[in-house]
Design an enzyme around this catalytic site. Structure first.
Site, PDB file in Angstrom:
ATOM      1  N   HIS B 141       0.884  -1.173   0.000  1.00  0.00           N
ATOM      2  CA  HIS B 141       0.000   0.000   0.000  1.00  0.00           C
ATOM      3  C   HIS B 141       0.920   1.221   0.000  1.00  0.00           C
ATOM      4  O   HIS B 141       2.141   1.077  -0.001  1.00  0.00           O
ATOM      5  CB  HIS B 141      -0.898  -0.095   1.242  1.00  0.00           C
ATOM      6  CG  HIS B 141      -1.896   1.016   1.378  1.00  0.00           C
ATOM      7  ND1 HIS B 141      -2.728   1.415   0.367  1.00  0.00           N
ATOM      8  CD2 HIS B 141      -2.226   1.786   2.458  1.00  0.00           C
ATOM      9  CE1 HIS B 141      -3.493   2.395   0.803  1.00  0.00           C
ATOM     10  NE2 HIS B 141      -3.212   2.645   2.051  1.00  0.00           N
ATOM     11  N   GLU B 195     -11.227  -3.967   1.056  1.00  0.00           N
ATOM     12  CA  GLU B 195     -11.373  -2.517   0.855  1.00  0.00           C
ATOM     13  C   GLU B 195     -11.839  -2.187  -0.563  1.00  0.00           C
ATOM     14  O   GLU B 195     -11.532  -2.904  -1.515  1.00  0.00           O
ATOM     15  CB  GLU B 195     -10.060  -1.809   1.189  1.00  0.00           C
ATOM     16  CG  GLU B 195      -8.941  -2.037   0.187  1.00  0.00           C
ATOM     17  CD  GLU B 195      -8.484  -0.731  -0.457  1.00  0.00           C
ATOM     18  OE1 GLU B 195      -9.311   0.173  -0.657  1.00  0.00           O
ATOM     19  OE2 GLU B 195      -7.278  -0.623  -0.778  1.00  0.00           O
ATOM     20  N   ALA B 232       3.304  12.987   2.999  1.00  0.00           N
ATOM     21  CA  ALA B 232       4.435  12.670   3.866  1.00  0.00           C
ATOM     22  C   ALA B 232       4.463  11.180   4.200  1.00  0.00           C
ATOM     23  O   ALA B 232       5.538  10.588   4.314  1.00  0.00           O
ATOM     24  CB  ALA B 232       4.359  13.499   5.145  1.00  0.00           C
ATOM     25  N   HIS B 366       2.017  10.315  -9.943  1.00  0.00           N
ATOM     26  CA  HIS B 366       1.244   9.719  -8.859  1.00  0.00           C
ATOM     27  C   HIS B 366       0.582   8.434  -9.337  1.00  0.00           C
ATOM     28  O   HIS B 366       0.096   8.370 -10.458  1.00  0.00           O
ATOM     29  CB  HIS B 366       0.153  10.684  -8.373  1.00  0.00           C
ATOM     30  CG  HIS B 366      -0.692  10.113  -7.278  1.00  0.00           C
ATOM     31  ND1 HIS B 366      -0.218   9.923  -5.995  1.00  0.00           N
ATOM     32  CD2 HIS B 366      -1.966   9.648  -7.269  1.00  0.00           C
ATOM     33  CE1 HIS B 366      -1.173   9.386  -5.254  1.00  0.00           C
ATOM     34  NE2 HIS B 366      -2.237   9.205  -5.999  1.00  0.00           N
ATOM     35  N   GLY B 369      -2.601   4.048  -4.183  1.00  0.00           N
ATOM     36  CA  GLY B 369      -2.166   2.981  -3.294  1.00  0.00           C
ATOM     37  C   GLY B 369      -3.218   1.898  -3.143  1.00  0.00           C
ATOM     38  O   GLY B 369      -3.032   0.960  -2.374  1.00  0.00           O
ATOM     39  N   HIS B 370      -4.309   2.028  -3.879  1.00  0.00           N
ATOM     40  CA  HIS B 370      -5.437   1.106  -3.698  1.00  0.00           C
ATOM     41  C   HIS B 370      -5.652   0.232  -4.934  1.00  0.00           C
ATOM     42  O   HIS B 370      -5.442   0.663  -6.066  1.00  0.00           O
ATOM     43  CB  HIS B 370      -6.712   1.893  -3.411  1.00  0.00           C
ATOM     44  CG  HIS B 370      -6.648   2.683  -2.141  1.00  0.00           C
ATOM     45  ND1 HIS B 370      -6.903   2.129  -0.913  1.00  0.00           N
ATOM     46  CD2 HIS B 370      -6.327   3.979  -1.907  1.00  0.00           C
ATOM     47  CE1 HIS B 370      -6.763   3.054   0.031  1.00  0.00           C
ATOM     48  NE2 HIS B 370      -6.404   4.189  -0.555  1.00  0.00           N
ATOM     49  N   HIS B 392     -14.663   0.012   3.518  1.00  0.00           N
ATOM     50  CA  HIS B 392     -13.754   1.091   3.149  1.00  0.00           C
ATOM     51  C   HIS B 392     -14.154   1.712   1.807  1.00  0.00           C
ATOM     52  O   HIS B 392     -13.440   1.587   0.811  1.00  0.00           O
ATOM     53  CB  HIS B 392     -12.328   0.534   3.055  1.00  0.00           C
ATOM     54  CG  HIS B 392     -11.241   1.586   3.145  1.00  0.00           C
ATOM     55  ND1 HIS B 392     -10.990   2.484   2.142  1.00  0.00           N
ATOM     56  CD2 HIS B 392     -10.357   1.874   4.113  1.00  0.00           C
ATOM     57  CE1 HIS B 392      -9.992   3.269   2.499  1.00  0.00           C
ATOM     58  NE2 HIS B 392      -9.592   2.925   3.689  1.00  0.00           N
TER      59      HIS B 392
END
Lengths: 557, 557
Positions: B141, B195, B232, B366, B369-370, B392
């Site tokens: 992830h 999720e 971050a 970019h 992450g899913h 989720h």
């Protein structure tokens, strides 16, 4: 305004470094022409503001020179300012038939129609305003009857594109007049003002017909009721929806004020064609078989009070979305509206509807009305301007448009990215940007124009975040003694019921601050108030990490 | 909670029909395990609220049964609720090293660290909590050290995926453990909670390495300073940025509190590797040649107070963005943030920077992450669950995830789309959804939890739109006579200076309303106040089309 005689001046009063409230001024000597008079919706920082219009201080100062307001097309960001600005400044209006129809509706609503001077033009009209001769050319955009404007001045020709795309297979024969554009370019364009909305998008914007094909496909596949939501002003898309309804033998019900309004005007003026018996009233929907009805509604941007939102939350009095119905969102959410649209889609799925939603690129249910990069380059190539001023866009769009212009050969030093208020003066074929006229935004809140300013907005923001705490206390002037209060009133800060201890402490702190000052014989209200504000504010922040507006009210008897 | 003995129950306390504040409960008999304890940012309707956490009434009622809080990974929507909820309910925490590090930071900040019971686990840990044996599996992830959880109960195995994608070429060797997933599936999964964030997206989410390649390319092309902004917590991406900096001989300065914080924790725990002398302090940036520096900063979502926003508006004390610098936004704007991001891009272009911005699909800067649809199908295929609960995600995502599960063979009647508070009970291998536990949202405003409710929010909204008008009047109780006032105080309504006439009329109306009641010997404050509110409200709406909150304050002496 002119620095010297025989100067051509171009001014942006609204529409650069923003999307919305377009208003440009072209002046030659004592003749001023205004192009467009738009409005803009406030962003979230302008709490409670209904609409924003350009600041027209410059026009008011030069009223005697204004010959006309020419309107390129009927979208809100080009006509929405008219009812507000015409209360102060009544300019003769020139626009095409549909655009005028939409303007008339607005003027009527505000009780201004009787005083308006309306002049209908078309793409082949030629009108002379003092030293400026004006001709027009047809463009294609997401509303019919759009114009580009050529302003022929003794100094040279200025072209304003209006909003456009090059849809070469347009709905309703709204062809862009490429031949006329080429001719203008051939005869020499001194300065081009061209719109920049999609200057960040590579390629060529697809034709509106693509949407028609997808609508037809969805209509063919639907077995029950169809709900379809789009921008009311996109008459081309409405036409394609009506055509698909006709081919699938469905009646059409209109839901939403602006949909009823635009369909009415566009049908009356002949821009929208439909069979005589096609329209039904919303309450009649339930009388027909589900497969024989289309509901055409507003609210494709997720507006909470619009038709689609009410339908999705089962709050419409006459019509229900049922399991198996098809709902089409024929619009891509404008940035900022995604969450509201998503909420509606969630609700529709919960009702069991088949929902066609998401970006138009994926669903095929929306194409932009604005030219992408290749089309912007085509316009620049056709016009071959000496000077170029990208308009109608936020800074990064104007900047990308500048790069496109450079790529097709406009000299870098001949391109001007303006801010609202900036002036480009052209004299003896030399352009310079070194002046500003007064500019700004005018906020409309309710009926008032311009009486809501920064202080009021700051207070609204403060209260929206942490609420207000009012402390009322009465003192006897002669005896310097508290005779009533302090009483605290909380609005938007804390529940009084759950915060009695907190507010008792506030009262104690208030009394202490005040008694100390009374003992010292300080006799200024402002000092009393400041002392209470500081002491209470410090205490509340330590206790709650919140900073409500603190308003001490001291009554002296 | 159990309806009868030997029942396995699965409860969503947060995380379904929303993105954020994940919290799920698995109970077998008297053993309760909680998975995740997230927070969520308020939407624009929750004025002034800082953060939202789940309502834990159900957990408080069953405190004696709670064995542990297991945390899947260190994102805010999975750990953000901990400091608020632990003030009421101190559960033993189980999490991996990095996740624990991030949780410790939060607990410390809130002065709760000393009391916390922290247990470090890893993907091969096995922990028994009463009747429930728990094992784990590695997932990939956008943050390192993520876990999926297998809860082995006497009724069968429940798998909770946590957040995941199948990045088969991961950065930092964070491989998804497909073999363990396959083994779980082979041994039989009774229920899968998976999720749904990207359940609307076709295809397979690209590898994080793709971003690394684009970062390297941009670094190779940059001739001056580089500014790069990203989440971050995305340590994988931070690693790739640091690697590119190393390869191009640039020093790295960190700007933004959370960036300094995460880099510190991740470096200390060995999740982020960099040369010893690579980091420099922000004030040192100007000591280096422009081509020898990278500024790694927060604010990629356009947060107005974050580093990138301050840099773009030239409001950073130590570092300046100059003409020719490269600025990379290595993140796609989350819906709702587009306008803030766009404003920053505009400002950066005005400063003359080269800006790499826009959707990650276009820039390559970019990746999500899913898991996208094909990956979700892969997880479902590996696990072969009897029952499936999509978690989720907002409703439409859960709904699309249901369609994917059906497509790979899960029976439609075995899929449960829950709302927060809904319970699925499984007994003798039969699952039923027919109960709810108490649920809701808990609002955190400043230090207070739960003391801001609907009335307070409604008042904030009211005042944010039209402001408040306070009318103070003092009357003599015995003589029924006005002895002071009325005085009006406007905050967020109108400028007093410009509205004297209006406010004088308000005073006149107030006096008339009150005198009439006094003459009639009406003696109830509430009637006085209501009469003033109505009369003044009516007048102000007619005059201004605004409805400020009207607050009459009547003082009786």
């Amino acid at each position: 305004m002119s620095e010297q005689e025989n100067t051509l001046s171009i001014v942006a009063l609204g529409g650069v470094n923003e999307i919305g409230k377009n208003m440009y001024v072209i002046q030659y000597d004592d003749d001023i022409l205004v192009v467009d008079c738009g409005s803009k919706f406030p962003d979230e920082s302008l709490l409670g503001i209904d609409v924003i219009v350009p600041d027209i201080t410059f026009l008011l100062e030069n009223q005697d020179k204004i010959r006309a307001l020419i309107v390129t097309h009927g979208h809100e960001d080009h006509i929405g300012g008219i009812p507000y600005i015409f209360k102060q400044l009544n300019m003769p209006i020139y626009a095409t038939r549909l655009t005028l129809g939409l303007i008339q509706g607005k003027l009527k609503e505000h009780g201004l129609l009787a005083r308006a001077q309306l002049n209908q033009i078309h793409s082949n009209s030629k009108v002379t305003f003092g030293t400026i001769k004006v001709s027009f050319f047809s463009t294609n955009h997401s509303i019919p009857d759009c114009l580009g404007i050529a302003l022929h001045t003794p100094e040279g020709t200025v072209v304003h594109t209006g909003d456009f795309k090059f849809d070469l297979t347009p709905v309703n024969e709204q062809y862009p007049d490429i031949h006329k554009m080429a001719e203008l370019g051939k005869n020499g364009v001194l300065a081009l003002l061209s719109e920049s909305t999609n200057a960040e998008r590579p390629g060529f914007t697809p034709s509106e017909r693509l949407v028609g094909e997808h609508i037809q496909e969805a209509f063919d596949n639907a077995t029950q009721k169809i709900f379809i939501s789009t921008f009311a002003s996109n008459v081309h898309r409405l036409q394609q929806i009506i055509d698909a309804a006709e081919r699938t033998n469905r009646k059409v019900a209109l839901v939403g004020r602006s949909m009823v309004n635009v369909v009415g005007i566009a049908t009356e003026l002949g821009y929208l064609r439909m069979p005589d018996d096609m329209l039904i009233e919303p309450p009649e929907v339930n009388k027909y078989e589900p497969h024989a009805v289309v509901v055409l509604c507003t609210g494709s941007q997720g507006e909470p009070m619009a038709a689609l939102s009410r339908l999705a939350s089962s709050n419409h009095r006459q019509i229900e979305v049922l399991r198996g119905d098809t709902v089409i969102l024929a619009a891509t959410p404008i940035p900022g509206n995604e969450r509201n649209v998503a909420r509606i889609v969630d609700n529709l799925f919960e009702l069991g509807a088949k929902v066609i939603y998401g970006s138009g690129i994926v669903t095929g249910m929306h194409v932009s009305g604005h030219a992408s990069q290749e089309e912007l380059k085509l316009m620049l190539t056709l016009m071959k301007p000496k000077y170029f001023i990208p308009i109608h866009g936020e800074y990064r769009m104007l900047y990308q448009h500048r790069l496109l212009a450079e790529a097709v050969g406009v000299k870098s030093e001949n391109i001007f990215i303006l801010k609202n208020g900036d002036v480009v003066d052209i004299n003896s074929q030399i352009a310079r940007q070194r002046r500003k006229v007064p500019t700004g935004i005018t906020l409309v809140d309710g009926l008032g124009i311009g009486d809501v300013g920064n202080v009021v907005l700051r207070d609204r923001k403060h209260m929206s975040e942490d609420g207000i705490l009012i402390i009322v206390i009465t003192i006897n002037r002669s005896e310097n003694k508290i005779i009533s209060g302090p009483d605290t009133i909380s609005r938007g800060f804390v529940y009084v019921r759950e915060s009695e201890g907190l507010l008792e402490e506030v009262n104690r702190i208030t009394v202490n601050s005040l008694l100390k000052l009374l003992e010292d014989n300080v006799n200024q209200w402002s000092v009393y108030k400041q002392a209470i504000k500081e002491a209470v504010g410090k205490f509340l922040y330590a206790q709650t990490k919140r900073r409500p507006m603190i308003l001490p009210i001291i009554i002296q008897i």
